[in-house]
Design a protein around this motif. Sequence first.
Motif, PDB file in Angstrom:
ATOM      1  N   UNK A 364       0.868  -1.183   0.000  1.00 43.65           N
ATOM      2  CA  UNK A 364       0.000   0.000   0.000  1.00 43.65           C
ATOM      3  C   UNK A 364       0.899   1.226   0.000  1.00 43.65           C
ATOM      4  N   UNK A 365       0.435   2.280  -0.639  1.00 43.05           N
ATOM      5  CA  UNK A 365       1.241   3.499  -0.598  1.00 43.05           C
ATOM      6  C   UNK A 365       0.336   4.704  -0.578  1.00 43.05           C
ATOM      7  N   UNK A 366       0.940   5.825  -0.197  1.00 43.81           N
ATOM      8  CA  UNK A 366       0.300   7.132  -0.206  1.00 43.81           C
ATOM      9  C   UNK A 366       1.174   8.020  -1.075  1.00 43.81           C
ATOM     10  N   UNK A 367       0.641   8.419  -2.227  1.00 39.54           N
ATOM     11  CA  UNK A 367       1.385   9.277  -3.165  1.00 39.54           C
ATOM     12  C   UNK A 367       0.909  10.721  -2.980  1.00 39.54           C
ATOM     13  N   UNK A 368       1.838  11.629  -2.640  1.00 38.85           N
ATOM     14  CA  UNK A 368       1.485  13.004  -2.272  1.00 38.85           C
ATOM     15  C   UNK A 368       2.122  14.009  -3.206  1.00 38.85           C
ATOM     16  N   UNK A 369       1.339  15.066  -3.480  1.00 40.83           N
ATOM     17  CA  UNK A 369       1.859  16.187  -4.280  1.00 40.83           C
ATOM     18  C   UNK A 369       1.188  17.470  -3.803  1.00 40.83           C
ATOM     19  N   UNK A 370       1.978  18.541  -3.745  1.00 47.84           N
ATOM     20  CA  UNK A 370       1.405  19.847  -3.423  1.00 47.84           C
ATOM     21  C   UNK A 370       1.243  20.706  -4.670  1.00 47.84           C
ATOM     22  N   UNK A 371       1.828  20.279  -5.797  1.00 43.23           N
ATOM     23  CA  UNK A 371       1.804  21.073  -7.026  1.00 43.23           C
ATOM     24  C   UNK A 371       0.560  20.782  -7.829  1.00 43.23           C
ATOM     25  N   UNK A 372      -0.607  21.031  -7.247  1.00 46.65           N
ATOM     26  CA  UNK A 372      -1.881  20.770  -7.910  1.00 46.65           C
ATOM     27  C   UNK A 372      -2.085  21.848  -8.980  1.00 46.65           C
ATOM     28  N   UNK A 373      -2.449  21.393 -10.193  1.00 45.50           N
ATOM     29  CA  UNK A 373      -2.703  22.353 -11.271  1.00 45.50           C
ATOM     30  C   UNK A 373      -1.479  22.631 -12.107  1.00 45.50           C
ATOM     31  N   UNK A 374      -0.282  22.397 -11.568  1.00 41.14           N
ATOM     32  CA  UNK A 374       0.931  22.604 -12.348  1.00 41.14           C
ATOM     33  C   UNK A 374       1.161  21.411 -13.248  1.00 41.14           C
ATOM     34  N   UNK A 375       1.835  21.613 -14.353  1.00 37.74           N
ATOM     35  CA  UNK A 375       2.067  20.522 -15.296  1.00 37.74           C
ATOM     36  C   UNK A 375       3.152  19.618 -14.759  1.00 37.74           C
ATOM     37  N   UNK A 376       2.762  18.384 -14.489  1.00 40.24           N
ATOM     38  CA  UNK A 376       3.723  17.417 -13.969  1.00 40.24           C
ATOM     39  C   UNK A 376       4.473  16.785 -15.117  1.00 40.24           C
ATOM     40  N   UNK A 377       5.703  16.461 -14.857  1.00 46.18           N
ATOM     41  CA  UNK A 377       6.524  15.832 -15.879  1.00 46.18           C
ATOM     42  C   UNK A 377       6.089  14.387 -16.070  1.00 46.18           C
ATOM     43  N   UNK A 378       5.735  14.035 -17.304  1.00 47.96           N
ATOM     44  CA  UNK A 378       5.272  12.680 -17.600  1.00 47.96           C
ATOM     45  C   UNK A 378       6.415  11.870 -18.183  1.00 47.96           C
ATOM     46  N   UNK A 379       6.660  10.685 -17.583  1.00 49.32           N
ATOM     47  CA  UNK A 379       7.702   9.802 -18.099  1.00 49.32           C
ATOM     48  C   UNK A 379       7.081   8.863 -19.134  1.00 49.32           C
ATOM     49  N   UNK A 380       7.850   8.550 -20.176  1.00 51.54           N
ATOM     50  CA  UNK A 380       7.323   7.755 -21.288  1.00 51.54           C
ATOM     51  C   UNK A 380       7.643   6.273 -21.144  1.00 51.54           C
TER      52      UNK A 380
END
Length: 973
Positions: A364-380
């Motif tokens: 189980x994990x908890x994935x956290x981000x505070x940069x809501x709305x900003x463009x996140x870098x997508x890995x291919x």
Amino acid sequence: MAKTFTCLYTSTSQLNSFIDLNELNEYPNLLVQVFTGIPERPFILKLQKELTDKLPVAHIAGCSTSGEIYEGRITEKKTVICFTAFEKTELKTFLLNRADFIDSYQMGQTLAQELAVFNTKAVILFPAGFDIDSTALLEGIYENQPEMVISGGLAGDNGLFQEGFSFTRNGITSDGLAALALQSGHLSVRSFANYQWQEIGKSFTVTKAEGSTIYSINNKKPLNILKRYLGQAFIKELPQSGTEFPFLLNYRGEKVSVFIIKSLENGAIKVNRKVKEGDTLTFAYANLEDIIDRSLQKLNELNHNPPENIFIYNCMARKQFARDFTEKELEMLQMIAPANGFFSYGEIAFRKGALPQMVGHSLTYLALSESIGESAKTRQDSFVYEKTAQFKTIASLTHLMHAAQDDIKELNRNLKMSEQNYKSLFDNNADFVYSTDLKGNFTSVNPSFVKTFGYSREEIMGKSALGYVRDEDVQRIRLHFYRALRGREQYYNVYIDAKSGETNLFQLKNIPITVNGECVGIYGIGRNITEQKKIEEKITELAFFDQDTGLPNRIKFTEQLEMEVKRARKKQKKLAVLSIDIDRFKIINDSLGHFAGDMVLKEISERIERVLPSGSYLGRFSGDKFTLVLSREATIEKVMKVSKKILEEISHPISQSKQEFIVTASIGASLHPDDGSDEHLLLKNADIATNRSKQQGGNRVTFFSMEMNQQAMVRLELESYLRKALQKNEFYLCYQPLIDLETGNLYGSEALIRWNHPKLGLVSPGEFIPLAEETGLIEDIGGWVLRSACKQNKRWQILGYESLSISVNVSAYQFQQPGFLQEVKMALELSGMEPQYLTLELTESTMLRNVEYSIQVMQSLQDIGVKVSIDDFGTGYSSLSYLKDLPINTLKIDRSFINNLRLNTSDVAIVKAIITMGHGLAVKVVAEGVETQEQIELLKELKCHYAQGFYIHKPLMNREFEEGLSKYAQTHS
């Protein structure tokens, strides 16, 4: 943006340098998570203080672990400190102890209320201690905060099989939880729980439970179930092994995992959630193939929209069971974002709109981000996993278990078809048929059952079968029921009442109902055998059983003894045969009649049976004789113990025909093989030993010996001679003088019988009198003595000794005869002697055998003028209690008190007491057995009335007595 710094702790200085280097003091909202593989309270307290001193405003929460995750790598027995600096998220920590709450549910409710005030978006929980009911805890939180994300894991102990620790900056607990709340409108929270359980095997029913402790499953100890299906190693490795093979439980419409966390000494188990009686459990295993596929899918989704931080709460079982994949999975997560956490004993799985669960074998994990709305870098890049050879083996095993489970389901379908075939036989059977579950409750009855007992199917279904039998049969039927459950067919007869009240005897057969090798209940098949049984019992009773007592007769007993002897010989064990003969029982028969005597014998047989040990077999041979065989532990000590119990039980007073009797018995014992190799010898030798008991006064047990056998032959010979002695005039009387101690005058004599046999010579009265009483010859002999003594005394009176009296001993048997009074009158009439010159001497035991009857006879004797004396006074058991009521003239002090009568002896006090009592009751006192002048003087001083004994004169023949009378007359003229 939330930023994470991770430290692998080694020392205080290293920690301080790390904090200073990364300027962690500068962050206002700093979360410090501590995961340590060193589950030691002093170490944790030291580390807690170091962090608190260095970071006074940071929010600290952590726990002990069963493995740590440091930047996507597995560590063991290390301490990982994860510092996460938030820009926009507020934090708050809580430390709760279970002892401060009624239960885990209330603890969850209380925490939820605090979290609601804080406007919490996500909470991380670190429960510690096996007594925390995780399910109840999560329910308490969920019911108050259903939208809040919950994550975390149960504190571990690094394989030490002890309770772990959870802590915050404010304290530490091993029976509570640490909680970390995250609050922010700018925080993105994503949670994931990857667990896939596959049911395997049969279902089990919880039959006894309390809270989270299960005491029995399918009416068996849980540890026995676990040992059978999972092996002893599984039990030894608890609680770690409990996360590998949990139970699955249907809860609120879905399958939830139940983890075994502790085994108890009484065979019970403790689990991580509450269970109740009736819950159905099945074993489960992790479907690793599905777990990997789902994990890769989620990793690729997360990779396309990566978070800033990943807090991981992994299962220690996955680390052991699928180490290679677990390591690769963590590496992939670290490639997405900083991945830190620990391996736990249970992980919290959160799904929106559903009750959170404590699961196992899960990531189980908890994935956290505070940069809501900003463009996140997508890995291919896409994540893939090359399955190892070991995994391929496990996958094959998984397919095999799937196939096995499918086979079981197919077998169950076939079983249902078979059931339909059997149902036809069940419904159309002329015998009544029923089935019960493991608790003995009816699960089915056929039409014949309904017809036989009058109960409808609806009236009886689900009710206990034991409720329809008599109370006294419940224990026996329960025993047959449990034997049937263990796979043994049972046949037995039982009386059952129909609904109408009619009672009949039924023959029942119980057989186990087995499904998949396990017994799930029993079938019962029965028929009415009332009339058949009556006929059989009557035939058997007439042939093999005594009609009065219901005991086996001689034929049946001898047959049983023969079997017991063969068994004892084969097993080289001892057995004992006891012959029990009621002492002087003929008196009861003659005084009350044979019907009353039979009632007394019936009660005696019941008394004997009450005290018999297991392995006993009692029979009645004839009359007042019982025979007993002891087949278990037939030692001399055991025989003595049983015999004493029998004698004690028989000796209690018996009431019959408004009269009370005290009965005793003589017991003889022979032992196999010492005293006989077959049943006939054993019975014969037990009889010989019984006769020895009777010769010694009865109310005792005697063991057989060869000496007894020889004496028995002598006794048989003596009995044969005794039967002819009277008609051959072999008896004669001797007369022992009686003197008045005050005057010294001769006032009478005591008539004493003697037997002079032409072959045996003089036979002691001590030998032939008991034999005469036992054989019933004493009645004729006693009558002869009475008549002869009266004739002789009358002759002496005619010779000039007008006031001379005669004393005659009367046996108990003779006295109890209904015609005894008439016999006395006849003796007086034939002799012509006046009644006042006749004294009849009775022993205490004679009178006390039937007190009311004795008083009646004695009063009748007094009415005709005959005097009554109590012989051997002081040797009885109850003389004083009855003495005042007895119509007597004389007390005769037993010679045992006179023999040692000397000044300064205790016998003086006894004799004085008897004489004083005699004076008080206005009766004369006679001392017998006087042998010295000193005794004469003492008796005079004590004011005793009369005396007799060798000092005065030995018993004399009639001619010698006449010569003595003549000399006496000349001396006193």
